[in-house]
Design an enzyme around this catalytic site. Structure first.
Site, PDB file in Angstrom:
ATOM      1  N   GLY A 506      41.400  36.675  29.128  1.00  0.00           N
ATOM      2  CA  GLY A 506      40.605  37.091  30.278  1.00  0.00           C
ATOM      3  C   GLY A 506      41.461  37.203  31.521  1.00  0.00           C
ATOM      4  N   GLY A 511      43.595  34.740  38.412  1.00  0.00           N
ATOM      5  CA  GLY A 511      44.755  35.090  37.601  1.00  0.00           C
ATOM      6  C   GLY A 511      44.350  35.269  36.141  1.00  0.00           C
ATOM      7  N   LYS A 512      45.327  35.231  35.246  1.00  0.00           N
ATOM      8  CA  LYS A 512      45.076  35.428  33.823  1.00  0.00           C
ATOM      9  C   LYS A 512      44.669  34.113  33.161  1.00  0.00           C
ATOM     10  CE  LYS A 512      48.288  39.319  33.256  1.00  0.00           C
ATOM     11  NZ  LYS A 512      49.496  39.829  32.566  1.00  0.00           N
ATOM     12  N   ASP A 623      29.198  31.248  42.986  1.00  0.00           N
ATOM     13  CA  ASP A 623      29.665  32.418  42.238  1.00  0.00           C
ATOM     14  C   ASP A 623      29.014  32.451  40.860  1.00  0.00           C
ATOM     15  OD1 ASP A 623      31.054  34.773  41.905  1.00  0.00           O
ATOM     16  OD2 ASP A 623      32.922  33.810  41.307  1.00  0.00           O
TER      17      ASP A 623
END
Length: 839
Positions: A506, A511-512, A623
């Site tokens: 993902g 970031g990754k 979120d």
């Protein structure tokens, strides 16, 4: 005939005489001021620059050119006289200065290229070195005047500054200063930003002044500074000038014993400032930010100057200070730093770690502790480059040798080759020795085979803890280390196959995310911060702080973190089935049944309900979206990604005023309009997720017709018509009982109410989703509530009184902050509610 040292003493005495007469401030014992190439002395800001013809004995060169031509034809009358003449070197040359007082000294070099006879100074390329440091390498000046200022700690009786022209080039110099610096100007200690720690040894570091800025005021010339520094205005560095305003009250500045002096910065700096342009709006919530271009791969000493000349009383102004994405000072109260005296100067020294970025951003913003209108201030700023590991202040590690066109040049080249070969051989020997020691240590650790432990992060914003790898023998990582613990970077590398790109599962704003496996076989998800990401230290710390306090079946568990090597890495439990979003659309995964979707929504609601009620103060996720709801191998839902989370309002408050953050399509419109955050903002976002689960489409899809682009708006139109079944996921057609769909739609509709006060709590949402599941699984006969169109409003009182009828109450169900009771079957609880015998 005087020798070199006697001449130096005499000249220093002459040059400090004007300062003794006209200033009671610092008087430098070493004070060499040289106007290179001039035939006469030059007076600048009450200082006398002596012709270098008089300093000829300090200069050692075999070939040089005295360029004393006037530049009035090519420069304006406002140009400094120091730039109107120059000394040109065609071979390696050096100045040797006798040093009276050891310690830190300014070295200021003035350069301005101009055409002189057959020498074009703009084409000059050269290096400048001392016996200890490389100041400039492959240096050239194309057009405008340049002054380079360095601060070096001198430990010998002489200072040698060498100018080395590149091959077939020249070097030049318009003026030079070598001046003593007050001992107290640069302290030995500072604070590092990444990691947060204390730093000592600054006294021996060579510094190059990159920026010296006067916030909120005009240029401060060298004549108005006791150490003859120039401070430039800050306007051109402001990213959004409209967010800033200036303030001036120079007469209010009060220097106190034991604090900064005029040598630290003059009153004309401490007496002006840039502050938030909040326009007396108590809801103002933004940062004022300056951006500076710097050379990457160097550490920088950042000195922030403060003086509270705006407050009317003590403890009135609180604010936060940021450098790049790092929180440098939280809730800074200047009155506590300055002996409880207003308008007293204070400065803070911070060290920024080497970075690949060529930008440094400094920001100030309001603190949540402000009782009055939010504000933040900054009076002055200095950014100084620190020498690197090879004692260089230049980005290039190559020091050009002299030209080979002359005998002296050839000699210099031979000496350079000999020195280079010698240093190379020494370097190889040192490297071999280091590798030998490391290999022995590694073998010893392998023999011992000890397990490894990590020291937990101290969750605070101070500088009392040292961040970095603190582990015993070896690098093995295991889930047994528990969450909230620091994991070595090398162990994270091993777990992710050195961050193998094929292991990426993902990519998000931080970031990754990599799939990984610890040495004990535990599967983990490793989220590695991207240094170019808009999310940074604040989100990193928040995530650790939140997840180290929470323990719940429906919240993703944090196993550990890593902050070595300027990395920000979070290690979580691995969720086998990925995100809820990926199971709804876009990935080609099998469709979820309606029961599976309801159970996933119920699990996520439990996690959010726990956040809102299971802690001393409510925690607002901020979120909530389908991409942040993860599924394990059994499709059990867990809420993830707490980087934007905020602690909720106090008991006597209705909301938290904060900058708007979240994801488009899920964002509470009331929060967006008023910047007032409550738990009901999460409820709104969760309502969007409910419709997303029902319709299996993106929340924002610009490719659709205008009326369908926004999922929330589109579904609400169909819900109010009573025709929600027309837009559900086609794979669910004919598989949802009408009552279950109606209850689900009513719940989502209530969540999306325009005003937070009209929305249900997450507890009410949870109970109604459980009820929708019961309606899906079995038809309830004779239930007076079955045909209700407003179960949320009518169900809540029953929930409040539920403990009178059954053994498990809503409060008991989710209130514990220590134990996860979410395993209690809500289906069983609701079976008591909907059956007559349970009433």
């Amino acid at each position: 005939m005087w020798d070199c040292r006697e001449l130096g003493l005499f000249l220093c005495a002459l040059s400090i005489l004007p300062l003794v007469c006209f200033s009671a401030s610092f008087v430098p014992l070493d004070n060499y001021l040289i106007d290179c190439g001039s035939l006469a002395n030059t007076s600048i800001d009450s200082r006398n620059f002596t012709s270098d013809g008089f300093y000829k004995n300090l200069l050692s060169t075999q070939q040089d050119v005295l360029a004393n031509t006037s530049l009035k034809s090519v420069t304006s009358s406002g140009d400094s006289p120091l730039y109107q003449t120059a000394r040109i070197f065609t071979s390696s040359s050096k100045y040797t200065f006798p040093i009276i007082k050891k310690g830190r000294h300014w070295i200021r070099l003035y350069f301005f290229p101009f055409a002189y006879q057959n020498h074009n100074l703009s084409a000059a390329n050269f290096a400048v070195t001392t016996q200890n440091y490389i100041l400039l390498s492959n240096f050239s000046v194309s057009k405008n005047p340049v002054m380079k200022e360095y601060s070096l700690n001198l430990t010998s009786d002489t200072l040698v500054i060498t100018f080395n022209p590149s091959h077939n080039s020249i070097a030049f110099l318009n003026a030079i200063e070598v001046v003593s610096v007050p001992d107290e100007l640069i302290a030995d200690d500072a604070s590092t930003l990444n990691p947060v720690a204390s730093y000592s040894g600054l006294l021996t570091v060579a510094l190059e002044t990159v920026f010296r800025v006067n916030m909120g005021g005009p240029t401060v010339s060298s004549g108005n500074d006791t150490l003859h520094r120039t401070w430039v205005p800050d306007q051109k560095f402001l990213i959004q000038p409209n967010l800033a305003s200036n303030f001036s009250n120079i007469g209010a500045v009060t220097y106190v014993n034991g604090g900064p002096t005029e040598n630290t910065a003059p009153p004309s700096v401490y007496g002006t400032l840039t502050q938030m342009n909040s326009a007396d709006d108590p809801r103002s919530n933004f940062n004022v930010t300056w951006q500076f271009d710097v050379e990457p791969q160097f550490q920088y000493l950042i000195r922030l100057h403060f003086c509270d000349i705006v407050s009317k009383s003590l403890n009135e102004l609180y604010f936060n200070v940021y450098v790049n994405s790092w929180l440098a000072a939280k809730d800074l109260d200047l009155s506590t730093k300055n002996h409880n005296v207003l308008a007293t100067p204070y400065y803070m020294d911070l060290i920024a770690a080497p970075s690949v970025s060529n930008k440094i951003r400094v920001s100030i913003g309001p603190s949540t502790l402000n009782n009055d209108y939010p504000n933040a201030i900054l009076n002055g700023l200095e950014i100084m480059k620190m020498n690197n590991s090879i004692s260089s202040l230049s980005g290039s590690t190559t020091v050009p040798l002299a030209s080979a066109s002359s005998g002296s040049g050839s000699g210099s080249k031979k000496v350079g080759i000999i020195v280079g070969v010698t240093l190379g051989a020494i370097s190889v020997l040192v490297l071999v020795a280091v590798l030998f020691i490391l290999c022995r240590k590694q073998r010893r650790l392998e023999r011992e085979g000890h397990s490894k432990t990590w020291i937990p992060l101290s969750i605070n914003y101070g500088t009392s803890h040292t961040m970095g790898s603190k582990y015993s023998n070896g690098t093995t990582a295991s889930a047994a280390s528990s969450f909230g613990y620091r994991i070595p970077f090398v162990a994270v590398q091993e777990a992710t196959n050195n961050f193998d790109e094929s292991w990426v599962i993902g990519i998000g704003g931080f970031g990754k995310v990599y799939k990984g496996m610890l040495n004990d076989g535990t599967k983990v998800a490793v989220k590695r911060g991207n240094p170019r990401s808009q999310q940074g230290l604040a989100e990193f710390r928040t995530e650790i702080e939140m997840l180290s306090q929470f323990r719940h079946r429906h919240l993703v568990s944090l196993i550990g973190y890593c902050d070595e090597r300027n990395e920000m890495i979070l290690i979580y439990e691995y969720m086998e089935k990925g995100t809820l979003k990926s199971h709804l659309y876009g990935s080609g995964l099998p469709s979820l049944s309606w029961k599976e979707r309801l159970e996933i929504c119920i699990g996520a609601a439990r996690g959010l309900h726990y956040l809102h009620t299971g802690y001393a103060k409510a925690v607002i996720h901020r979120d909530v979206k389908s991409a942040n709801i993860l599924l394990d191998e059994n499709l059990m839902a867990k809420v993830a990604d707490f980087g934007l989370s905020k602690t909720g309002p106090e008991i006597d408050q209705t909301h938290v005023s904060t900058a708007v953050k979240g994801s488009f399509g899920y964002l509470d419109p009331e929060y967006f309009r008023r910047q007032q955050l409550t738990e009901k903002s999460d409820v709104y976002s969760f309502g969007v997720v409910l419709f997303e689960v029902l319709c299996a489409r993106p929340v924002i899809d610009p490719s659709l017709p205008r009326e369908k682009v926004n999922l929330a708006e589109w579904t609400m139109k169909w819900q109010k018509r009573g025709q929600l079944e027309q837009i559900i996921d086609p794979t669910l057609a004919g598989k949802i009982r009408a009552d279950s769909l109606r209850k689900f739609g009513e719940t989502a509709e209530k969540c999306l109410a325009d005003f937070g006060v009209d929305r249900p709590s997450m507890g009410d949402v949870l109970w109604n989703l459980e009820y929708a599941l019961q309606l899906q699984e079995a038809v309830v006969q004779g239930d007076p509530e079955e045909n209700s169109t407003n179960m949320i409003g009518e169900l809540s009182p029953q929930v409040n009184d539920f403990n009178h009828d059954v053994s498990v109450s809503a409060a008991q169900f989710e209130s514990s902050s220590l134990d996860d009771l979410s395993g209690v079957s809500m289906s069983r609880v609701f079976s008591q509610l909907v059956k007559s015998e349970g009433r």
